[in-house]
Write a protein that holds these residues in place. Sequence first.
Motif, short mmCIF file in Angstrom:
data_model
loop_
_atom_site.label_atom_id
_atom_site.label_comp_id
_atom_site.label_asym_id
_atom_site.label_seq_id
_atom_site.Cartn_x
_atom_site.Cartn_y
_atom_site.Cartn_z
N GLU A 80 0.83 -1.21 0.00
CA GLU A 80 0.00 0.00 0.00
C GLU A 80 0.86 1.26 0.00
N ASN A 81 2.17 1.09 -0.06
CA ASN A 81 3.07 2.25 -0.06
C ASN A 81 4.00 2.19 -1.26
N ALA A 82 3.41 2.44 -2.42
CA ALA A 82 4.13 2.28 -3.68
C ALA A 82 5.29 3.27 -3.81
N LEU A 83 6.35 2.81 -4.43
CA LEU A 83 7.49 3.68 -4.78
C LEU A 83 7.39 3.97 -6.27
N GLU A 84 8.30 4.81 -6.74
CA GLU A 84 8.35 5.08 -8.18
C GLU A 84 8.63 3.76 -8.91
#
Lengths: 835, 104
Positions: A80-84
């Motif tokens: 739920e904490n996407a990075l680039e």
Amino acid sequence: MTNPVVKATSYCLVHAPDMVLSHGTTLTMERAKDPNAPLLAQVKEGLRSFREVLAYPPNQCYIGNITPEELSKISQPWYENALEPKRQGHLGEIFPLDEFIAMMKIADSFDLVVLEENFAREVSSKLSTHPLFSPADLAILEKYQSLEQITTLLKNKTAIPLELAGQVVGCVKQAHEHDANLKAEIIFENLAAKASGALALKHLLWNNQLDPGIVDYIIETSEEACGDMNQRGGGNFAKAIGEVAGCINATGSDTRSFCAGPAHGIINASALVKSGIYKNVVVLGGGAVSKLGMNSRDHVKKEVPILEDLLGAFALLISADDGENPIIRTDAIGRHRIGTGSSPQAVTTALVTDPLAVAGLSITDVDKYSVEMQNPEITVPAGAGDVPLANYKMIAALGVKQGALERTELDGFVQKHGLKGWAPTQGHIPSGVPYVGFAREGILRGDLQRAMIIGKGSLFLARMTNLFDGISFIMEPNPGKQVSTATAPEKVVTVGVTLLGSEHGLAEVVRGAELAQRTHKNIRVVAIGPKESTSLPTVEANSEEDQRTTMERLLKSGEIDACVTMHYNFPLGVTTIGRVIAPATGREMLIASTTGMSAGNRTEAMHTNAILGIAVSKALGLTEPSIGILNVDGALTTERSLKELVKGDYTINWASSGRSDGQVVMRGNDALTGSCDVLVTDSLTGNILVKMLSALNTGGSYESVGYGYGPGVGENYQDIICIVSRVSGAPVIANAVQFAAEMANARLPELVAAELAKVGLTKSTTSQVEKPPAKPVDQEISGVDVLEIEDAAEALWKEQIYAEAGMGCTGPVILVALEDLELATNKLKDLGYIS
Amino acid sequence: MDMENQTRVLELVEKYGKDSVVVVLGGAEAEASGLAAETVTTGDPTFAGPLTGVQLELPVYHIFELKEIIPEDVWEDQISMMEMVLDVDEIVKEVTTYRERNGG
């Protein structure tokens, strides 16, 4: 012996959502029970897009875009904490399924993979700009078939489909009608392991700008087995993968131990490098399609995305010491022995504290432990807990039991020495090995002093034993790097001195050895010679030949660190760097070189002598020695070739002649005034110079000043043997002992290796003539011209006589075994090499 | 509890009878230990193995509950480290729940 170093690493992932459903055992077993089982649709629903896979923080960690420490700061759930969403990282790359299917075709040597025409064209055009894929690779993709042809194969049940987003884009055919080990499912599984392993190897070579030709050996460490009905695990994935990546000079083999395979592979590679058998060994592993979606039942139940949609792969290059990259310590290997037992504390003791005790270290001396680095977001919902965390707690608890930690320090230890897991649950892929790349970089930056890599394997799954397996090793900074800047206190060095052979008698040598012992408290002098010749500790040897073999034995066993001797035949490629005192100024000067030969060709030898002279000078503590070239035949060519090096990034501090022109080329006057720190010359001229400068005041027959002819140095030469002559007097012998001790303290062979590596001086050509099997050679044939010495040795090889070219104190020699002496001498006479 | 272990438990019970079998668990985690305890008392809750629908009602303990009857040196060698690492209270609580539900 050389230290094995971790020279390069690569970590790749393949997003394979369709293969979760078609090849993950959890789903194939479910389908076998009930083709309409709800789980199948639920898993399909929970699969991630390629973009989601790229943006998932643990995957960005696997390819090096964030460190494990940075990952641990991102709050969970990570999905739920996407990075680039980046495809490329500095350690690796994430590949989408269409490209991987193409790679399976490229890796297929038996036309077992069939691609559909439109798919093949599209993916080929997509890959045409990818640096890992060559025109030859793309040409393979031009062999496609129509969808109808593929449908027929599938209908006949002689092939299984290759699917992309639910559409058939090709198939994998069975390789045999009746052989269960060559059926389509097995070929699919093995080709997936091969293709993913090959991607990692290609990436390793490309990303680190390595020539595939440098790889000598490949160790494949996955958990698949390739073979046929008569040899289920015949192998060999390693060579098959090396072939795909163009490693034409490599051979290889497969190493298996369930998840512990990679750690075993790295230790085996280290041993092969340390022994000198190979210089560059790749350890690699591809992914396992059967493990895809392994815990998907629990992920569906707990509403977690299907995170096990990735094939993992890695490739590491373990190389001979380059003086820079972190070393793998081979003296402190942790191992689960057959008799260790299976209780967690017995296992942790065997893998962690036993090897640390051997190395004289405590558990807190290791900055980071790499255990089973499985991503906890995959394992916790499946009831398997946080695997790395459980391992760190066990190490800490053992520390408490052994008194290295207080009970209250347990959690703090886990925080400080542990890591959050980031690797997909592909068995061998998370097993210790994912951190090797980060450890290498951390150690190179100086952030880490030590890392321990631990691999564990569940052998009982194969039903051959109830045993468990585990193995561990320690990575540390390269000591070669420390030495050049070190201020470490000097330890006591043991130096041998051979007593027999002097023209001034045994007593003169003893006087020199005893003088050295009286003068230097940090040197322990050991005499090698007849008993009761001296009060020094003596290892008995009663002839010169006996002295030589004794010296070699003591050096090999480490009982002496260095030795001073007269008349020693170094192998070709090794030359000695003398140390004299310039009579006009009292300045010390190195003469490069004075005996032996660094190369058969005169100017090539002088070029190499300069680099070897610089290494010895650095060992004496001069960081930028000044270099002059003696005005002998070939001086100007040598000057030109050395100046070519300077155009690269190699630094040479040029000396200037004391004569009015101030040139780099030194005249006879400069030899007397010591106008440079290192005087480069051919070895025969250098030999004359040392004799003249050492015996200048004695009338010639007694060498009274200087340090003698110096240590033998050359590529891969590991012994420290300093040469004096048969007319060297006691003061010179005493100085030679000091010189030898200084070289041992500075770890001269490592400095030489580092210096040669800097200028790319490694053996460029190998002989076209095959050498007969090696045997001990102790008989000398002299009289061969120095320029023909290598040809003469090769001429004997052609006659199936094993011979080595060497350099005696008086000139070049051919060394052969006693039984070959007569035949070899006659052959050399017949061929005109000797008269 | 995996299929093989379920099979083994069933075979032992068939051979020696329910009254002669005690199950000792070594699970590292509370939920999995609870599931194993449930399997050998009221039957396999995942409906996957041979103990599905088989109420063996066997007495079941986690090894952490048996410290008093284990020789001290054996405990020290085999268990003490994991006692420090694992959540003993939670595991024992979970196993006890199923044992007591079983009336054991």
